[in-house]
Design an enzyme around this catalytic site. Sequence first.
Site, PDB file in Angstrom:
ATOM      1  N   ASP A  36       0.720  -1.456  -0.430  1.00  0.00           N
ATOM      2  CA  ASP A  36       0.223   0.045  -0.261  1.00  0.00           C
ATOM      3  C   ASP A  36       0.782   1.104  -0.303  1.00  0.00           C
ATOM      4  OD1 ASP A  36      -2.413   1.570   0.077  1.00  0.00           O
ATOM      5  OD2 ASP A  36      -3.258   0.401   1.657  1.00  0.00           O
ATOM      6  N   ASN A  68      -5.673  -2.249  -4.402  1.00  0.00           N
ATOM      7  CA  ASN A  68      -5.261  -0.999  -4.178  1.00  0.00           C
ATOM      8  C   ASN A  68      -4.458  -0.241  -5.547  1.00  0.00           C
ATOM      9  OD1 ASN A  68      -2.817  -1.170  -3.684  1.00  0.00           O
ATOM     10  ND2 ASN A  68      -2.992  -1.466  -1.516  1.00  0.00           N
ATOM     11  N   GLN A  69      -4.419   1.157  -5.180  1.00  0.00           N
ATOM     12  CA  GLN A  69      -3.467   1.393  -6.768  1.00  0.00           C
ATOM     13  C   GLN A  69      -2.184   1.033  -6.208  1.00  0.00           C
ATOM     14  OE1 GLN A  69      -3.746   5.725  -6.245  1.00  0.00           O
ATOM     15  NE2 GLN A  69      -1.915   6.425  -7.609  1.00  0.00           N
ATOM     16  N   ASP A 153     -10.534  -7.630   3.336  1.00  0.00           N
ATOM     17  CA  ASP A 153     -11.897  -8.382   3.263  1.00  0.00           C
ATOM     18  C   ASP A 153     -13.502  -8.702   2.731  1.00  0.00           C
ATOM     19  OD1 ASP A 153      -9.615 -10.231   3.816  1.00  0.00           O
ATOM     20  OD2 ASP A 153      -9.751  -9.695   5.397  1.00  0.00           O
TER      21      ASP A 153
END
Length: 230
Positions: A36, A68-69, A153
């Site tokens: 992340d 995520n990005q 999740d």
Amino acid sequence: GYTRDTSFLAMVVDIVQELKQQNSNLVYVCDPVMGDKWNGEGSMYVPKDLLPVYRDKVVPVADIITPNQFEAELLTGRKIYTEKDALEVMDMLHAMGPETVVITSSDLQAPLGNDYLIALGSHRKTEADGTRITQRIRVESPKVDAVFVGTGDLFAAMLLAWTHKHPNNLKVACEKTVSAMQHVLQRTIKSAKAQAGEGNKPNSAQLELRMVQSKKDIENPEIIVKATVL
């Protein structure tokens, strides 16, 4: 989900392929948990040798992926600076196999302002005559000032459920998913603050997601976050 072991990942691929041979309608959702961004800098919190396994073996057998990005950038080798970049990265991820790609969080500037977090989704389907249709959406949800465990999740599970109920409407599926998430997080924050007492910061135990208490919101969420079709 989270793993640190390449052989475990390889086993997941074997199991998915075996199950899909028995049931071609099976839907596999993969959350490629690798790392992340903190303060704009991305870093991996799993061994680096997991990346090629995710990229070359796991993602190609997935129907839905929820990176995520930073994870989307890792998988494609392409940085995301603008929304246009993100859409092109999602197209690259589609080309690897998954019909549905949702970048669950990004550091892109939200049109609604700095207090909002952008998620982007893309659903690609092929019509009977061979034409491809791609639906793309942007979701802006209010930032919540706390660290929770298990939100990824919950997001993946909710997205699986709502895309199953709305297979050709990613907009509605994402609105229900993100709205349910907001209901759960707001209830969790409220409860955690009450437990911690005024002026005290809630601890991780107090911030445990209020899933059971949010059963009705999970099953039938009031839409409080709208998606924009791009």
